[in-house]
Enzyme design. Structure first.
Site, PDB file in Angstrom:
ATOM      1  N   GLN A  95       0.811  -1.209   0.000  1.00 39.81           N
ATOM      2  CA  GLN A  95       0.000   0.000   0.000  1.00 39.81           C
ATOM      3  C   GLN A  95       0.848   1.264   0.000  1.00 39.81           C
ATOM      4  O   GLN A  95       0.318   2.373   0.003  1.00 39.81           O
ATOM      5  CB  GLN A  95      -0.923  -0.010   1.218  1.00 39.81           C
ATOM      6  N   HIS A 162      -1.170  -0.050   5.759  1.00 37.89           N
ATOM      7  CA  HIS A 162      -1.803   0.932   6.644  1.00 37.89           C
ATOM      8  C   HIS A 162      -0.951   2.179   6.866  1.00 37.89           C
ATOM      9  O   HIS A 162      -0.623   2.535   7.990  1.00 37.89           O
ATOM     10  CB  HIS A 162      -2.171   0.278   7.976  1.00 37.89           C
ATOM     11  N   GLU A 255     -15.511   3.280   9.273  1.00 38.08           N
ATOM     12  CA  GLU A 255     -16.128   4.326  10.088  1.00 38.08           C
ATOM     13  C   GLU A 255     -15.950   5.712   9.493  1.00 38.08           C
ATOM     14  O   GLU A 255     -14.926   6.006   8.872  1.00 38.08           O
ATOM     15  CB  GLU A 255     -15.496   4.353  11.489  1.00 38.08           C
ATOM     16  N   TYR A 265     -10.662   7.268  19.604  1.00 37.50           N
ATOM     17  CA  TYR A 265     -11.668   6.691  18.716  1.00 37.50           C
ATOM     18  C   TYR A 265     -11.676   5.166  18.720  1.00 37.50           C
ATOM     19  O   TYR A 265     -12.314   4.553  17.868  1.00 37.50           O
ATOM     20  CB  TYR A 265     -11.526   7.311  17.320  1.00 37.50           C
ATOM     21  N   TYR A 276     -10.440 -11.199  10.570  1.00 37.83           N
ATOM     22  CA  TYR A 276     -10.497 -11.796   9.247  1.00 37.83           C
ATOM     23  C   TYR A 276     -10.768 -13.294   9.383  1.00 37.83           C
ATOM     24  O   TYR A 276     -10.115 -13.982  10.162  1.00 37.83           O
ATOM     25  CB  TYR A 276      -9.201 -11.536   8.487  1.00 37.83           C
TER      26      TYR A 276
END
Length: 384
Positions: A95, A162, A255, A265, A276
């Site tokens: 990513q 991430h 979210e 949060y 998963y």
């Protein structure tokens, strides 16, 4: 999350003509009648290699990042220019790569841009992290000048996942940067001695604003604005000037949050997703001292890109709506928000199939998107 299964393209889609009609669909619990305007999806530019973000330049030009590490100017007529020189080395893989991009609010005066990327560790060391840089776009739009990294996520770790990496510039000029928790370091999101799973807030020079919530707290990194986030890939300012963002859940539980200074949060302690392959994750969906999302998706849509529509180019029904792209389904989600909650959600572009990576409102008041593929496109949502 970002590496959810890609949706296959149909033969019909591969043979698409330059302009094609959008199939509209509605999803929500309000029971409201579909009042969507007639729209078409117009390719502005093609042949982009995994484009990640688009920013708008004068005279109708666009500036686009490509994840492998290139930045290009696209002309108003859709011609894709050569890769700009001056882009720093990126840790391209998984990513990671060259990711988000914004033009400074004073770009017409200073030609400054801000961009974030996966930064390799120095000196050949292992590991990487998300970094935020500023630069000046040359007058001939061929190079970046005066490039300076003004923030580096700490610590660097060995991970290709991430990175987060969405940038928002507030009205006061300060910058918000959304940071992922690097996947295997998810527990770091609950700790204030690192930047994993955080929203940070810095000045355009990389300094810490004195009113940051942890600026004077011993043991906490002063750049932190909020924490307990997973992998944020969408962020924007709301009509009231406040920060909105969304983040990927695990299996379910994507979210939308409104990050308030110093608030927690919840990730990975609370989530509406699951492990998963199935099974409970964390301690449930709520816990004292941890914020609830404004909205969440089960199953996941793998959101990326986020913009409020302030114009009336599509008619009054869409003005004020929040638009979110989906990587998993290739859909564009229109959310009507009022009274602190989502009143209605409408799915657009059903059947489109391509992963939507970024969503922005252009200076012309229209919505623009980029698609995440080796032959990615810059698209415009055209009314009528």
């Amino acid at each position: 999350m970002d590496f959810k299964r890609k949706m296959p393209l149909s033969l019909a889609h591969k043979a698409q003509i330059a302009i094609f009609l959008i199939v509209l669909g509605v999803h929500g619990n309000s029971g409201a009648q579909n009042t969507s305007p007639a729209v078409s999806l117009v390719p502005v530019a093609k042949g982009l290699d995994h484009p990640w973000a688009v920013a708008f330049l004068p005279q109708g030009q666009f500036l686009v990042t490509e994840r492998p590490g290139r930045m290009r100017v696209v002309s108003a007529s859709g011609q894709v220019g050569p890769a700009l020189s001056g882009v720093p080395a990126v840790a391209a893989g998984g990513q990671g790569g060259l990711l988000d991009l914004v033009a400074d609010t004073g770009f017409a005066r200073n030609r400054r841009i801000f961009f974030c990327f996966s930064e390799p560790a120095a000196g050949g060391a292992r590991g990487n992290s998300t970094a935020l840089a500023r630069a000046t776009l040359s007058e001939d739009t061929r190079s970046l000048q005066d490039v300076k990294v003004i923030f580096s996520q700490q610590p660097k770790v060995e991970s290709a996942q991430h990175f987060g990496c969405r940038i928002v510039q507030a009205a006061d000029g300060n910058l918000f940067l959304a940071l992922g928790e690097r996947y295997q370091r998810k527990d770091d999101a609950q700790k204030l001695d690192n930047h994993h799973g955080k929203i940070v807030r810095i000045t355009p020079d990389g300094a810490v604003p004195p009113d940051n919530p942890f600026a004077k707290q011993p043991g906490a990194l002063p750049e932190i604005w909020s924490y307990g986030h997973r992998n944020p890939q969408g962020a924007t300012l709301g009509p009231d000037g406040k920060l909105w963002m969304h983040e990927h859940g695990p299996q379910g539980g994507d979210e939308i949050n409104l990050p308030q200074p110093g608030r927690n949060y919840g990730w990975p302690v609370i989530t509406y997703g699951e492990n998963y392959g199935g099974g409970k994750m964390g301690e449930g969906t709520a816990k004292a001292g941890m914020e609830q999302p404004l909205h969440y998706w089960v199953p996941s849509i793998a959101p990326s890109g986020m913009a409020f529509l302030t114009s009336t180019r599509y008619g009054p029904a869409w003005q004020g709506s929040l638009f979110v792209g989906s990587l998993k389904f290739g859909t564009l989600h229109r959310l009507e928000v009022a009274g602190g909650r989502v009143q209605r959600e409408e799915k657009l572009l059903q059947g489109h199939g391509e992963r939507l990576r970024d969503v922005r409102q252009g200076p012309d008041g229209l919505l623009y998107m980029v698609t995440d593929s080796p032959q990615g496109q810059l698209l415009r949502l055209q009314p009528g």
